[in-house]
Design a protein around this motif. Structure first.
Motif, PDB file in Angstrom:
ATOM      1  N   VAL A   1      10.071  14.272   0.258  1.00  0.00           N
ATOM      2  CA  VAL A   1      10.937  13.289   0.935  1.00  0.00           C
ATOM      3  C   VAL A   1      10.098  12.396   1.839  1.00  0.00           C
ATOM      4  O   VAL A   1      10.279  11.172   1.865  1.00  0.00           O
ATOM      5  CB  VAL A   1      12.052  14.011   1.728  1.00  0.00           C
ATOM      6  N   THR A   2       9.157  12.982   2.569  1.00  0.00           N
ATOM      7  CA  THR A   2       8.294  12.196   3.451  1.00  0.00           C
ATOM      8  C   THR A   2       7.446  11.219   2.647  1.00  0.00           C
ATOM      9  O   THR A   2       7.285  10.056   3.044  1.00  0.00           O
ATOM     10  CB  THR A   2       7.384  13.130   4.274  1.00  0.00           C
TER      11      THR A   2
ATOM     12  N   GLN B   1       9.631   8.359   1.538  1.00  0.00           N
ATOM     13  CA  GLN B   1       9.924   7.466   2.660  1.00  0.00           C
ATOM     14  C   GLN B   1       8.719   6.604   3.005  1.00  0.00           C
ATOM     15  O   GLN B   1       8.858   5.409   3.292  1.00  0.00           O
ATOM     16  CB  GLN B   1      10.364   8.272   3.885  1.00  0.00           C
ATOM     17  N   GLN B   2       7.528   7.191   2.982  1.00  0.00           N
ATOM     18  CA  GLN B   2       6.324   6.416   3.269  1.00  0.00           C
ATOM     19  C   GLN B   2       6.071   5.370   2.194  1.00  0.00           C
ATOM     20  O   GLN B   2       5.656   4.248   2.503  1.00  0.00           O
ATOM     21  CB  GLN B   2       5.115   7.336   3.408  1.00  0.00           C
TER      22      GLN B   2
ATOM     23  N   GLN C   1       8.355   3.909   0.376  1.00  0.00           N
ATOM     24  CA  GLN C   1       9.348   2.855   0.570  1.00  0.00           C
ATOM     25  C   GLN C   1       8.972   1.961   1.744  1.00  0.00           C
ATOM     26  O   GLN C   1       9.090   0.740   1.664  1.00  0.00           O
ATOM     27  CB  GLN C   1      10.737   3.465   0.786  1.00  0.00           C
ATOM     28  N   SER C   2       8.517   2.558   2.837  1.00  0.00           N
ATOM     29  CA  SER C   2       8.097   1.752   3.994  1.00  0.00           C
ATOM     30  C   SER C   2       6.889   0.904   3.644  1.00  0.00           C
ATOM     31  O   SER C   2       6.807  -0.260   4.050  1.00  0.00           O
ATOM     32  CB  SER C   2       7.756   2.665   5.178  1.00  0.00           C
TER      33      SER C   2
ATOM     34  N   HIS D   1       7.932  -1.970   1.632  1.00  0.00           N
ATOM     35  CA  HIS D   1       8.726  -2.918   2.415  1.00  0.00           C
ATOM     36  C   HIS D   1       7.843  -3.750   3.348  1.00  0.00           C
ATOM     37  O   HIS D   1       7.979  -4.965   3.429  1.00  0.00           O
ATOM     38  CB  HIS D   1       9.786  -2.166   3.227  1.00  0.00           C
TER      39      HIS D   1
END
Length: 190
Positions: free
Chosen positions: A123-124, A127-128, A130-131, A134
């Motif tokens: 999950v981390t 998320q990283q 995706q960030s 972005h």
């Protein structure tokens, strides 16, 4: 023990297969190593380490968990059955050895903890990623060498990427310091 082969003379004469070739007799004869002798050489090669993602690790742990859960439940059922026989003063089945429930339960929880760790890491990582996509929509060329200016407008070299990261870190630190200073100016010090 087979000690007959251990006392082979080093300068023994080997029949020549090709008459035209001369073989040195003064030095030790080079023989092809047996498969047992070749085996220790294999660890010298760098091991092939495939990077396995966290989801694959969870999938492999799932098989162990499927084996561990029935064992844990079976040992719990046997302990309950044995305790029921003891409570009912039934000597039948009291002397039978019962598997260790605490060890099975500990193994089950250990597998659950490993799976939780891998899932949290996955999950981390997501998320990283995706960030990163972005805040830095450009792709990064994985080469560490700076090959000069990039010809593509949608790619960064690794040194350019590292410079961008350093600038983002210093910018975030400046914002943090500004907010801390503003908070200290607003609140009265006691």
């Amino acid at each position: 023990m087979n000690q007959m082969n251990m006392h082979v003379p080093m300068n023994s004469v080997v029949p020549a297969q090709n008459v035209g070739m001369q073989m040195p007799v003064s030095g030790p004869i080079m023989q092809q190593p047996s498969p047992q002798q070749m085996q220790p050489a294999a660890p010298q090669q760098p091991p092939q380490q495939d990077k396995v993602d966290n989801i694959t690790k969870v999938k492999t742990l799932m098989g162990s968990l499927r084996e561990c859960l029935p064992m844990t439940l079976k040992s719990a059922a046997q302990i309950l059955h044995q305790n029921q026989n003891i409570d009912a003063n039934n000597p039948k089945g009291i002397d039978n050895p019962v598997p260790r429930f605490d060890k099975n339960l500990e193994e089950f929880f250990s597998l659950c903890d490993q799976m939780e760790l891998h899932l949290r890491t996955a999950v981390t990582c997501i998320q990283q990623a995706q960030s990163a996509s972005h805040y830095l929509p450009l792709t990064v060329i994985s080469s560490r060498l700076d090959s000069g200016p990039t010809t593509q407008d949608t790619a960064l070299s690794y040194p350019q990427y590292m410079n961008t990261v350093r600038l983002q870190i210093s910018y975030a630190k400046d914002i943090h310091d500004t907010l801390v200073a503003a908070a200290q100016n607003i609140s009265p010090t006691e």
